[in-house]
Write a protein that holds these residues in place. Structure first.
Motif, PDB file in Angstrom:
ATOM      1  N   ALA A  12     -11.078  -1.518  -0.113  1.00 25.66           N
ATOM      2  CA  ALA A  12      -9.852  -2.275  -0.425  1.00 25.66           C
ATOM      3  C   ALA A  12      -9.759  -3.561   0.383  1.00 25.66           C
ATOM      4  CB  ALA A  12      -8.623  -1.399  -0.169  1.00 25.66           C
ATOM      5  N   CYS A  43       0.870  -1.183   0.000  1.00 26.30           N
ATOM      6  CA  CYS A  43       0.000   0.000   0.000  1.00 26.30           C
ATOM      7  C   CYS A  43       0.898   1.222   0.000  1.00 26.30           C
ATOM      8  CB  CYS A  43      -0.906  -0.029   1.229  1.00 26.30           C
ATOM      9  SG  CYS A  43      -1.864   1.504   1.444  1.00 26.30           S
ATOM     10  N   TYR A  71      -8.146  -6.537  -0.876  1.00 30.10           N
ATOM     11  CA  TYR A  71      -6.679  -6.502  -0.938  1.00 30.10           C
ATOM     12  C   TYR A  71      -6.045  -6.947   0.371  1.00 30.10           C
ATOM     13  CZ  TYR A  71      -6.022  -4.581  -5.587  1.00 30.10           C
ATOM     14  OH  TYR A  71      -5.969  -4.431  -6.950  1.00 30.10           O
ATOM     15  N   TRP A  72      -6.481  -6.319   1.491  1.00 29.90           N
ATOM     16  CA  TRP A  72      -5.691  -6.482   2.715  1.00 29.90           C
ATOM     17  C   TRP A  72      -6.145  -7.601   3.628  1.00 29.90           C
ATOM     18  CZ3 TRP A  72      -8.763  -5.745   6.953  1.00 29.90           C
ATOM     19  CH2 TRP A  72      -9.834  -4.842   6.847  1.00 29.90           C
ATOM     20  N   TYR A 100      -2.257   5.090   8.071  1.00 26.36           N
ATOM     21  CA  TYR A 100      -2.727   3.825   7.495  1.00 26.36           C
ATOM     22  C   TYR A 100      -2.341   2.653   8.409  1.00 26.36           C
ATOM     23  CZ  TYR A 100      -4.340   5.631   2.957  1.00 26.36           C
ATOM     24  OH  TYR A 100      -5.039   6.269   1.960  1.00 26.36           O
ATOM     25  N   SER A 131       1.769   7.272   6.141  1.00 29.43           N
ATOM     26  CA  SER A 131       1.867   5.820   6.318  1.00 29.43           C
ATOM     27  C   SER A 131       1.512   5.432   7.746  1.00 29.43           C
ATOM     28  CB  SER A 131       3.287   5.334   6.001  1.00 29.43           C
ATOM     29  OG  SER A 131       3.540   5.419   4.626  1.00 29.43           O
ATOM     30  N   VAL A 149       0.782  -6.941   4.721  1.00 27.17           N
ATOM     31  CA  VAL A 149       0.703  -5.615   4.099  1.00 27.17           C
ATOM     32  C   VAL A 149       1.954  -4.818   4.444  1.00 27.17           C
ATOM     33  CG1 VAL A 149      -0.546  -3.413   4.050  1.00 27.17           C
ATOM     34  CG2 VAL A 149      -1.820  -5.574   4.171  1.00 27.17           C
ATOM     35  N   THR A 158      -3.482   7.151  -3.384  1.00 25.07           N
ATOM     36  CA  THR A 158      -2.954   5.938  -2.754  1.00 25.07           C
ATOM     37  C   THR A 158      -3.128   4.727  -3.664  1.00 25.07           C
ATOM     38  OG1 THR A 158      -3.350   6.788  -0.543  1.00 25.07           O
ATOM     39  CG2 THR A 158      -3.273   4.383  -0.780  1.00 25.07           C
ATOM     40  N   LYS A 159      -2.076   3.920  -3.759  1.00 26.34           N
ATOM     41  CA  LYS A 159      -2.123   2.693  -4.558  1.00 26.34           C
ATOM     42  C   LYS A 159      -2.120   1.479  -3.648  1.00 26.34           C
ATOM     43  CE  LYS A 159      -1.122   5.271  -8.241  1.00 26.34           C
ATOM     44  NZ  LYS A 159      -2.050   5.558  -9.332  1.00 26.34           N
ATOM     45  N   TRP A 160      -2.950   0.506  -3.968  1.00 26.13           N
ATOM     46  CA  TRP A 160      -2.899  -0.822  -3.354  1.00 26.13           C
ATOM     47  C   TRP A 160      -2.496  -1.788  -4.463  1.00 26.13           C
ATOM     48  CZ3 TRP A 160      -4.263  -1.992   1.808  1.00 26.13           C
ATOM     49  CH2 TRP A 160      -4.803  -0.922   2.535  1.00 26.13           C
ATOM     50  N   LEU A 217       3.511  -0.963   3.982  1.00 29.21           N
ATOM     51  CA  LEU A 217       3.186   0.429   3.642  1.00 29.21           C
ATOM     52  C   LEU A 217       4.443   1.135   3.169  1.00 29.21           C
ATOM     53  CD1 LEU A 217       1.054   1.061   6.822  1.00 29.21           C
ATOM     54  CD2 LEU A 217       0.167   1.189   4.488  1.00 29.21           C
TER      55      LEU A 217
END
Lengths: 296, 296
Positions: free
Chosen positions: B244, B142, B247-248, B265, B262, B253, B148-150, B255
């Protein structure tokens, strides 16, 4: 004449006035002297510049104003009245101090709600105008705008209300974000709008990702700006409908506002099986000011 | 020296360069000559102004650049490579045309995804830096930021990714909306942030109404700006985590980004039972540029 008065809608960015005789409009005028650009001492001259020709030849002319003119940063603060209460109807109007004794200015207070914390200034007058003409209405008024209001009306009172910033979020993203080049158009794709409303009702949480999809779609696939603009609008209105479901589900809904935006809300609600009625926002403002002045 | 080269991170609003000898940093410099303010012919002078002192005494010095410099509006377009693919690693670099033969400039291409339509430029280099150092990593990266990109990483490839505009939406609302006066502060209320993340994970659709609550809360109850700012951030990050989740959930994960964002998050993910690891964004950028140049 002795029943001449002046109705004023004084928002952050606009000032509009109507010369009235009883409930009849004789003339109207407007300027850009919104509350947002005026210091407290500038309100009276701004009003006189617009309405001086309409003043009674002798005695003070009643002026009834609504909107941000009554905010803390306005001419004089008209403290919020707490719901549940009647929307306006002349209760709690505050007199502005004037130097020119040809003016007798009263300001309609806004409304507040303790939980969830919420406020309105100006919309209460539109609601009052609607309720004056429809005293038996029991249902939901939706006032689409920069800050859309949903209000539950029963027994001539506002029971509760909720404000959504969807309109302001749309304007910021469409005008200033990385998407601004992808959504610049006067066109609008109705099918894309309704599809986006439906997507957002199902999965409202994806808004921030879907929005970036518009940028990627325009870079990769030449996505049409009218489609992108309609989707952005549809996702925001869909998200709002998902959150406001407790307001509109199974209820009669009346939309009060500018025709273009009210039309989008109407389409979105029709797709959910509702048959919303629309009422013109300006007409309701004037009706509310008249109700406050005339006590009807 | 014959293994001297120059690493460049060239975004929309910044230009940063490092004088390198193999994998070692000798010096660094930066300027405001971001891609956003440069016409195509202005890139070479802007680069020379920053790095001329670092050029080899004879022959061309290799320069490897990533970021918006490779966009269509940049120096030279480095066409997107489609995922799934290796994040960067030197594949598809595009040579920029230069007038000064002491420069040999190559630009790392961005990545695209067909469905959902998505793009990245710059983050692929950070991801490449992470993958070069962690070739066996299978999980989620992430990259918190304006967008923000995942990204799902497996077998040294980016399998899929998704971009969220949450950061840009936060900046627009906090800086330019009716809330700007309610959230202006350097402070931050961690408890309010986590509560807001949780609220938004449960009911993400209410964002546009909750946001206006901050304005009403500051008018009616004197809501503290650090609480309001933390809630606004928490609702947006919570909405993003809700979207998301695929994704997680149940994944390792990592960051990658600036420490402050960060850190938010990380707090939000920890509250969901995860133990995210963090890696510095600048270090990953440089590692990715080195991997592209050195082929490691």
């Amino acid at each position: 004449m002795s029943d001449d008065w002046i109705a004023v809608d004084w928002g952050t960015s606009h000032l509009r006035a109507w010369a009235m005789t009883g409930p009849e409009i004789r003339a109207s005028a407007h300027s850009d002297d919104g509350m947002g650009r005026l210091s407290p001492e500038a309100f009276e001259p701004a009003l006189l510049a617009l309405v001086e020709a309409w003043l009674r030849p002798d005695g003070a002319t009643p002026v009834v104003a609504c909107g941000m003119v009554g905010a803390r940063q306005g001419w004089v603060e008209a403290p919020y009245r707490a719901v549940p209460c009647a929307p306006a109807g002349g209760n709690g109007m505050i007199r502005a101090l004037v130097h020119d004794d040809r003016l007798d200015v009263r300001i309609i207070p806004g409304l507040s709600q303790a939980s969830p914390a919420d406020v309105m200034r100006g919309e209460e007058t539109q609601i009052a105008g609607f309720v004056a003409a429809n005293p038996d209405f029991d249902g939901i008024l939706c006032l689409p705008g920069t800050h859309t209001k949903w209000a539950h009306i029963s027994a001539k009172e506002i029971v509760s209300f909720r404000t959504f910033m969807s309109g302001e979020i749309f304007a910021l993203i469409a005008g200033q974000s990385v998407l601004r080049h992808s959504v610049t158009t006067d066109g609008f794709d109705d099918d894309a709008f309704l599809e986006a409303v439906s997507e957002s009702l199902s999965r409202p949480e994806s808004f921030a990702a879907r929005a970036f999809c518009l940028r990627a779609g325009s870079l990769l696939d030449g996505l049409a700006a009218e489609t992108a603009r309609a989707r952005l609008s549809g996702w925001l209105i869909g998200m709002e409908l998902a959150a406001a479901r407790a307001y509109w589900l199974g209820q009669p809904v009346v939309l009060i506002g500018a025709p273009a935006l009210s039309g989008l809300y109407a389409k979105a609600l029709q797709a959910q099986g509702l048959t919303p009625v629309t009422a013109d926002g300006d007409a309701m403002t004037l009706a509310g000011l008249a109700a406050a002045h005339l006590g009807v």
